[in-house]
Design an enzyme around this catalytic site. Structure first.
Site, PDB file in Angstrom:
ATOM      1  N   CYS A 135       2.608 -89.097 -62.362  1.00 53.49           N
ATOM      2  CA  CYS A 135       2.725 -88.454 -61.050  1.00 53.49           C
ATOM      3  C   CYS A 135       2.117 -89.334 -59.946  1.00 53.49           C
ATOM      4  O   CYS A 135       2.707 -90.346 -59.605  1.00 53.49           O
ATOM      5  CB  CYS A 135       2.110 -87.059 -61.122  1.00 53.49           C
TER       6      CYS A 135
ATOM      7  N   HIS B  59       3.244 -83.894 -66.012  1.00 53.49           N
ATOM      8  CA  HIS B  59       1.879 -84.062 -66.551  1.00 53.49           C
ATOM      9  C   HIS B  59       1.800 -83.820 -68.063  1.00 53.49           C
ATOM     10  O   HIS B  59       1.488 -82.707 -68.492  1.00 53.49           O
ATOM     11  CB  HIS B  59       0.933 -83.099 -65.836  1.00 53.49           C
TER      12      HIS B  59
ATOM     13  N   GLU C 286      -0.488 -84.655 -69.969  1.00 54.30           N
ATOM     14  CA  GLU C 286      -1.890 -84.360 -70.354  1.00 54.30           C
ATOM     15  C   GLU C 286      -2.205 -82.874 -70.224  1.00 54.30           C
ATOM     16  O   GLU C 286      -3.266 -82.434 -70.660  1.00 54.30           O
ATOM     17  CB  GLU C 286      -2.860 -85.220 -69.523  1.00 54.30           C
TER      18      GLU C 286
HETATM   19  N1  GLN Z   1       2.042 -85.396 -54.678  1.00 53.23           N
HETATM   20  C1  GLN Z   1       1.000 -86.250 -55.189  1.00 53.23           C
HETATM   21  C2  GLN Z   1       1.095 -87.635 -54.568  1.00 53.23           C
HETATM   22  O1  GLN Z   1       2.120 -88.029 -54.102  1.00 53.23           O
HETATM   23  C3  GLN Z   1       1.053 -86.351 -56.688  1.00 53.23           C
HETATM   24  C4  GLN Z   1       0.767 -85.043 -57.360  1.00 53.23           C
HETATM   25  C5  GLN Z   1       0.300 -85.139 -58.749  1.00 53.23           C
HETATM   26  O2  GLN Z   1      -0.163 -86.185 -59.190  1.00 53.23           O
HETATM   27  N2  GLN Z   1       0.367 -84.033 -59.444  1.00 53.23           N
HETATM   28  O3  GLN Z   1       0.127 -88.326 -54.580  1.00 53.23           O
END
Ligand code: GLN
Length: 200
Positions: free
Chosen positions: A84, A181, A183
């Site tokens: 992410c 995610h 994890e």
């Molecule tokens: N929206 C976040 C970003 O762009 C990422 C969100 C996340 O890691 N769950 O940094």
């Protein structure tokens, strides 16, 4: 093997937990190292860039003087799993779904573009079963929290999973990026895929 987890912000200890459980089994032995400064980076065989907030992680990475060293190691072949926000940090092109292009410190190592916050805000978080053939036929539960999507900037980026038309897991050589995610599930298959990348 020694697995580093970039430890500035976000879902750091969830990865530590999963790796500890994997390392307590028979098949893999290793340890986890929280990386916040350069010296710690030199010891690791692979690194996880966790989810969180990519602007914040980028600022801290810069303040601690880690950006250049981490970039060089990844370019030199260090296996990396970006989750992410961690995937946002790896991308060569970053835009936000709402505000468009914005300056932020990234590693800019992977031939992907990301659209940050593609699925909306925190309240729009969702879970969905993903089909990820490289880890087997059994669906993988994808947990999406302010997640980005990926676009390929180069043909050697392999798409591993999609939600509709949108790519949410991609692989390029030593770099694995996922928008969701792993994890936050009890399914270790993506972590195991990453450990296999390190073994090779
Ligand atoms: N929206 C976040 C970003 O762009 C990422 C969100 C996340 O890691 N769950 O940094």
């Amino acid at each position: 093997m020694k697995i580093g987890i970039l430890g500035f912000q976000g879902g750091v200890y969830e990865h530590v937990g999963i790796l500890k459980r994997i390392f307590s089994g028979e098949k893999y032995s290793g340890e986890t190292i929280i990386v916040r400064r350069g010296g710690e980076l030199s010891k690791v065989d692979g690194i996880i860039l966790p989810g969180g907030e990519s602007t914040t992680i980028g600022i801290l990475m810069d303040k601690m003087g880690l950006t250049g060293e981490l970039r060089d190691r990844i370019r030199g072949g260090l296996p990396v799993l970006g989750v992410c926000a961690g995937a946002v940090l790896m991308a060569k092109k970053v835009v936000d779904k709402v505000v468009g292009e914005k300056e932020q410190n990234t590693l800019s190592v992977m031939d992907i573009g990301v659209i940050r916050n593609y699925f909306g805000r925190q309240i729009d978080s969702f879970e969905v079963d993903l089909h990820i053939p490289v880890i087997g036929e059994k669906p993988f539960r994808g947990v999406f929290i302010r997640a980005p999507i990926f676009e390929r900037l180069n043909n050697n980026v392999e798409i591993l999973a999609q939600v509709g038309e949108a790519s949410v897991a991609v692989l390029q050589n030593n770099m694995l990026a996922v928008a969701f995610h792993p994890e936050l599930t009890n399914d270790y298959r993506l972590h195991l895929l990453f450990l296999e990348m390190i073994k090779k």
